[in-house]
Design a protein around this motif. Structure first.
Motif, PDB file in Angstrom:
ATOM      1  N   THR A   1       0.816  -1.216   0.000  1.00 54.79           N
ATOM      2  CA  THR A   1       0.000   0.000   0.000  1.00 54.79           C
ATOM      3  C   THR A   1       0.847   1.263   0.000  1.00 54.79           C
ATOM      4  O   THR A   1       0.345   2.345  -0.285  1.00 54.79           O
ATOM      5  N   ASN A   2       2.142   1.145   0.380  1.00 52.48           N
ATOM      6  CA  ASN A   2       3.021   2.304   0.593  1.00 52.48           C
ATOM      7  C   ASN A   2       2.455   3.239   1.660  1.00 52.48           C
ATOM      8  O   ASN A   2       2.616   4.449   1.582  1.00 52.48           O
ATOM      9  N   VAL A   3       1.783   2.661   2.633  1.00 53.77           N
ATOM     10  CA  VAL A   3       1.216   3.414   3.748  1.00 53.77           C
ATOM     11  C   VAL A   3       1.786   2.874   5.056  1.00 53.77           C
ATOM     12  O   VAL A   3       1.904   1.658   5.244  1.00 53.77           O
ATOM     13  N   ILE A   4       2.147   3.793   5.945  1.00 50.37           N
ATOM     14  CA  ILE A   4       2.542   3.441   7.313  1.00 50.37           C
ATOM     15  C   ILE A   4       1.510   4.037   8.249  1.00 50.37           C
ATOM     16  O   ILE A   4       1.168   5.219   8.135  1.00 50.37           O
TER      17      ILE A   4
ATOM     18  N   ILE B   1      -6.010  -3.119  10.670  1.00 51.39           N
ATOM     19  CA  ILE B   1      -4.937  -2.845   9.709  1.00 51.39           C
ATOM     20  C   ILE B   1      -4.332  -4.145   9.187  1.00 51.39           C
ATOM     21  O   ILE B   1      -4.118  -4.315   7.976  1.00 51.39           O
ATOM     22  N   VAL B   2      -4.066  -5.076  10.079  1.00 54.73           N
ATOM     23  CA  VAL B   2      -3.443  -6.339   9.671  1.00 54.73           C
ATOM     24  C   VAL B   2      -4.392  -7.164   8.803  1.00 54.73           C
ATOM     25  O   VAL B   2      -4.000  -7.700   7.758  1.00 54.73           O
TER      26      VAL B   2
ATOM     27  N   ILE C   1       3.121  -0.726  10.988  1.00 57.13           N
ATOM     28  CA  ILE C   1       2.495   0.043  12.064  1.00 57.13           C
ATOM     29  C   ILE C   1       3.561   0.569  13.021  1.00 57.13           C
ATOM     30  O   ILE C   1       4.507  -0.156  13.363  1.00 57.13           O
ATOM     31  N   ILE C   2       3.393   1.811  13.449  1.00 57.58           N
ATOM     32  CA  ILE C   2       4.158   2.374  14.564  1.00 57.58           C
ATOM     33  C   ILE C   2       3.174   2.584  15.706  1.00 57.58           C
ATOM     34  O   ILE C   2       2.093   3.142  15.503  1.00 57.58           O
TER      35      ILE C   2
ATOM     36  N   HIS D   1       1.721 -12.715  13.425  1.00 56.37           N
ATOM     37  CA  HIS D   1       1.218 -12.629  12.051  1.00 56.37           C
ATOM     38  C   HIS D   1       2.298 -12.186  11.056  1.00 56.37           C
ATOM     39  O   HIS D   1       2.010 -12.019   9.867  1.00 56.37           O
ATOM     40  N   GLY D   2       3.525 -11.979  11.532  1.00 58.76           N
ATOM     41  CA  GLY D   2       4.597 -11.565  10.642  1.00 58.76           C
ATOM     42  C   GLY D   2       4.372 -10.200  10.025  1.00 58.76           C
ATOM     43  O   GLY D   2       4.816  -9.937   8.900  1.00 58.76           O
ATOM     44  N   PHE D   3       3.681  -9.301  10.765  1.00 64.43           N
ATOM     45  CA  PHE D   3       3.360  -7.983  10.228  1.00 64.43           C
ATOM     46  C   PHE D   3       4.398  -6.980  10.727  1.00 64.43           C
ATOM     47  O   PHE D   3       4.638  -6.867  11.936  1.00 64.43           O
ATOM     48  N   PRO D   4       5.027  -6.204   9.825  1.00 65.19           N
ATOM     49  CA  PRO D   4       6.079  -5.271  10.237  1.00 65.19           C
ATOM     50  C   PRO D   4       5.555  -4.176  11.173  1.00 65.19           C
ATOM     51  O   PRO D   4       4.488  -3.606  10.943  1.00 65.19           O
TER      52      PRO D   4
END
Length: 356
Positions: free
Chosen positions: A77-80, A130-131, A139-140, A157-160
């Motif tokens: 998505t190029n979204v943080i 989000i995940v 996510i921060i 879930h291996g989500f950054p």
């Protein structure tokens, strides 16, 4: 049929200017399309001068990536997403954190969105959303807990993600944290050096990890120096100004009031001073306050307050870059950083210029 004389003909659909593409930028710069693409993604193997030239050309041409196409092609998505609690007070470092993260992402392919959650809401809700929807690449988050279900969920879930704060979970992940134990120890020593013997702490909410660090540093250092100490039990540093004001005012009206206060937020520091002053005490004469801040403010409120500075701008910059590296599966030499405060800044009173 010709259009009426008072109406100009509509342009043909194919006469509209074409939307700039990577190929357009490549033609304008003389670079390969692949080089342009990697420069816009802030790839480490592309020189800074090339990145600057590509970004300037892209801006001049009005280039905008087709996000739907990017997601279909790459799954990204190029979204943080920055997930923040709405309980956070306007006087604390939230605005500085948002600015520094957004600034670190300038010139990259990533954009920042802020997702709030409310006091009556399960903090897991925005994380799961989000995940599960894939609405961001990473996510921060902040306000970490000793055992934080949000971090466990993203890890499993291996989500950054990257955290502004640590946990005690044994999970290795990117984080930036301020050493609140060191902050408390510095504050206790500074007040002891000024002859204070009865110390009082307005700590962060105890469910949060940094409260544990601050309380431990405060109580251990005070005990080591043989000082009397107590931790506020009816309010915390996020309780709001009115509540902290009232609690400190009530404590100062009781026997053996404190003569040194350590506070966990800018708002709590101002409120604590106001509460103490309502009993006729004077800051710097009858009591001292050690506060921490990310944006210069406390000295304008009272010149004699003792200050420890927290570099939230550096925190945001670090978290953004560490998270992008995690998303792109790039090596990042320093994935974790602990900011250790080294000094307490004194006011311009008799000790002007001194560093405690």
């Amino acid at each position: 049929m010709p259009p009426p004389a008072d109406r100009a003909p509509l342009p043909a659909p194919d006469s509209e200017p074409e939307r700039p593409t990577l190929k357009t930028i490549a033609a304008a710069t003389g670079l390969a399309i692949a080089t342009v693409s990697r420069a816009l993604k802030d790839a480490p193997d592309i020189g800074e001068e090339t990145k600057r030239r590509v970004r300037e050309t892209a801006a001049r041409l009005g280039y905008r990536p087709n996000r739907a196409g990017v997601r279909l092609r790459t799954g990204k998505t190029n979204v943080i997403a920055l997930v923040l609690s709405t309980e956070t007070d306007v006087m604390n470092h939230t605005s500085r954190l948002i600015y520094s993260i957004a600034n670190a992402l300038r010139g990259t392919a990533y954009h920042l969105v802020v997702m709030p959650f409310f006091p009556d809401q399960d903090p897991m809700e925005p994380i799961r959303y989000i995940v599960e929807t894939g609405s961001a690449d990473g996510i921060i988050l902040n306000q970490t807990k000793e055992d934080d279900p949000r971090i466990r969920y993203m890890h499993d879930h291996g989500f950054p993600f990257a955290a502004h704060g640590r946990t005690a979970m044994g999970i290795d992940h990117p984080y930036y944290d301020f050493d609140n134990e060191a902050f408390a120890r510095l504050g206790v020593r500074a007040m002891a050096d000024r002859g204070r013997r009865r110390l009082f702490l307005v700590a962060p909410p105890r469910a949060q990890m940094y409260a544990n660090h601050m309380i431990h540093g405060f109580s251990d250092e005070a005990a080591r120096l043989g000082l009397s100490f107590e931790v506020a039990d009816t309010v915390n540093s996020d309780s709001g100004g009115d509540a902290v004001d009232a609690a400190v005012h009530a404590r100062f009206r009781q026997p053996d009031p404190p003569d040194g206060l350590l506070v966990g937020s800018t708002t709590a520091g101002m409120a604590a001073i106001a509460g103490a002053e309502q009993t006729g005490r004077m800051l710097g004469r009858d009591f001292d306050v050690v506060g921490k801040e990310a944006i210069p403010l406390l000295r304008r409120f009272r010149r004699d307050i003792l200050i420890v500075r927290e570099d939230v701008g550096r925190a945001g910059d670090f978290l953004a870059k560490a998270l992008v590296a995690a998303i792109e599966k790039r090596d990042w030499t320093e994935r974790q950083r602990l900011e250790v405060p080294m000094q307490v800044e004194t006011g311009p009173g008799p000790d002007k210029g001194e560093q405690a």
